[in-house]
Scaffold this active site. Structure first.
Site, short mmCIF file in Angstrom:
data_model
loop_
_atom_site.label_atom_id
_atom_site.label_comp_id
_atom_site.label_asym_id
_atom_site.label_seq_id
_atom_site.Cartn_x
_atom_site.Cartn_y
_atom_site.Cartn_z
N GLU A 1 0.86 -1.19 0.00
CA GLU A 1 0.00 0.00 0.00
C GLU A 1 0.90 1.24 0.00
OE1 GLU A 1 -3.00 0.18 3.13
OE2 GLU A 1 -2.71 2.34 3.29
N GLU B 1 -2.51 11.79 3.11
CA GLU B 1 -3.26 11.25 4.24
C GLU B 1 -3.01 12.09 5.50
OE1 GLU B 1 -2.35 7.22 5.47
OE2 GLU B 1 -4.40 6.93 6.13
#
Ligand code: NAG
Ligand code: NAG
Length: 339
Positions: free
Chosen positions: A156, A161
């Site tokens: 990932e 974020e």
């Protein structure tokens, strides 16, 4: 996004800085020389350009419960459209992906939101998102990331974020094979990137999923600072031979070659984050990734970090109040993938 321990990571960030790097202007020539050795000089060619209705037609709307335990109910394509949570602005072709900002829900309840996944999957290239707004505010957890099947075995990459009132963007790799993947400490001290290392070991499991994060130093890279600058661009260069690099460019500083859709990253300034292929087996740990654009509320990270974020009351109470979500929306100009 599988971030049970990101709370811990965030709390430890000040004490675990590794080789925190504060490049001065006087050193920029060296930085540029070093950067050129990261990726070969090459003008990338556009493979997929997503804009306007493409996000609604060529991406899937995830309708499962949030794997990160957020207080959201992800909407199907038709529901998101009819509720005004996914639409295209006629004036500029930008795509809005929004959290419900009109309904009252019970404290600790589930607020409507949108999470979309590209139908196509990728094994490398240059991934670019241009947004003029990202979801902001206490309890929100916006993200733009890529992920492979059978997490974490295919890896990932969290490109954008953060949670709550976080001041700058956090970029993180999660690896999940027996092949090593770390941030080599030497890369930071050599000035190959401008961000601050939060954790060096990318290996992630269900119970230890912090990954190897790097925190941007530019407040225009996240939240209110990003939106106040008119947004900007994030670019991930996934190069199996040199490594992973992530750049953030504020609106006024986007390289001309990127705007012209003929980018040559080797000519850009040092990235915010860099994970060298010398310390991470890129092709073993990252493959068959789909892109994800998401906004969740509270959950493992935003909820866990809420009380230490300077946010009022509790996250559960926050989700009840629609007015908190007026600015909780992505406004996306385009996503492009180059090779
Ligand atoms: C708007 O986006 C669509 C894809 O949905 C694209 O075909 C069209 O060219 C875009 N229009 C402009 C003016 O960029
Ligand atoms: C809802 O949130 C707004 C803005 O944060 C705040 O002014 C208002 O007092 C809140 N209302 C309730 C009922 O909590």
């Amino acid at each position: 996004m599988y971030t049970l321990s990101k709370l811990l990571l965030a709390a430890l960030s000040l004490t675990t800085l590794v080789g925190a790097h504060h490049p001065s202007r006087a050193h920029s020539r060296h930085r540029h020389a070093a950067v050129r050795s990261q990726s070969t000089s090459k003008v990338y060619t556009i493979q997929d350009l997503y804009q306007g209705e493409d996000f609604i037609n060529d991406w899937d709307f995830f309708t499962g419960s949030d794997p990160t335990s957020g207080n959201v109910k992800y909407q199907s394509k038709s529901n998101a459209q009819s509720k005004g949570l996914a639409y295209v602005n006629d004036c500029d072709n930008s795509t809005v992906l929004a959290v419900d900002s009109t309904s009252t829900v019970s404290p600790g309840g589930q607020r409507d939101s949108v999470r979309i996944t590209s139908q196509k999957s990728y094994n490398g290239g240059l991934f670019v998102i241009d947004a003029s707004n990202m979801p902001v505010g206490c309890s929100t957890w916006p993200s733009f990331w890529t992920v492979g099947p059978n997490w974490p075995s295919a890896g990932e990459i969290d490109i954008v974020e953060g949670v709550n009132n976080q001041a700058t963007n956090q970029m993180t790799l999660h690896s999940g094979t027996g092949q090593s993947c770390t941030i080599g400490k030497s890369t930071s001290s050599a000035g190959l990137f401008t961000g601050q290392v939060l954790g060096t070991n990318c290996y992630s499991t269900d119970n230890a999923d912090a990954g190897c994060g790097v925190e941007d130093t530019d407040p225009r890279s996240f939240g209110y600072g990003f939106n106040g600058a008119g947004g900007g661009v994030f670019a991930l260069l996934w190069d199996t031979s040199s490594g992973m690099s992530v750049w953030h460019f504020a609106r006024g500083e986007i390289p001309a070659d990127l705007t012209a859709h003929a980018p040559n990253p080797s000519t850009w300034s040092a990235p915010a984050g860099f994970w060298s292929a010398q310390s991470c087996d890129i092709s073993a740990n990252f493959h068959d990734h789909q892109m994800v654009i998401d906004t969740t509320i509270c959950g493992n990270w935003a909820g866990g970090a809420y009380s230490s974020s300077g946010c009022p009351g509790t996250c559960s109470d926050m989700v009840a109040n629609a007015t908190n979500y007026v600015d909780a929306q992505w406004v996306i100009n385009y996503v492009a993938v180059y090779n």
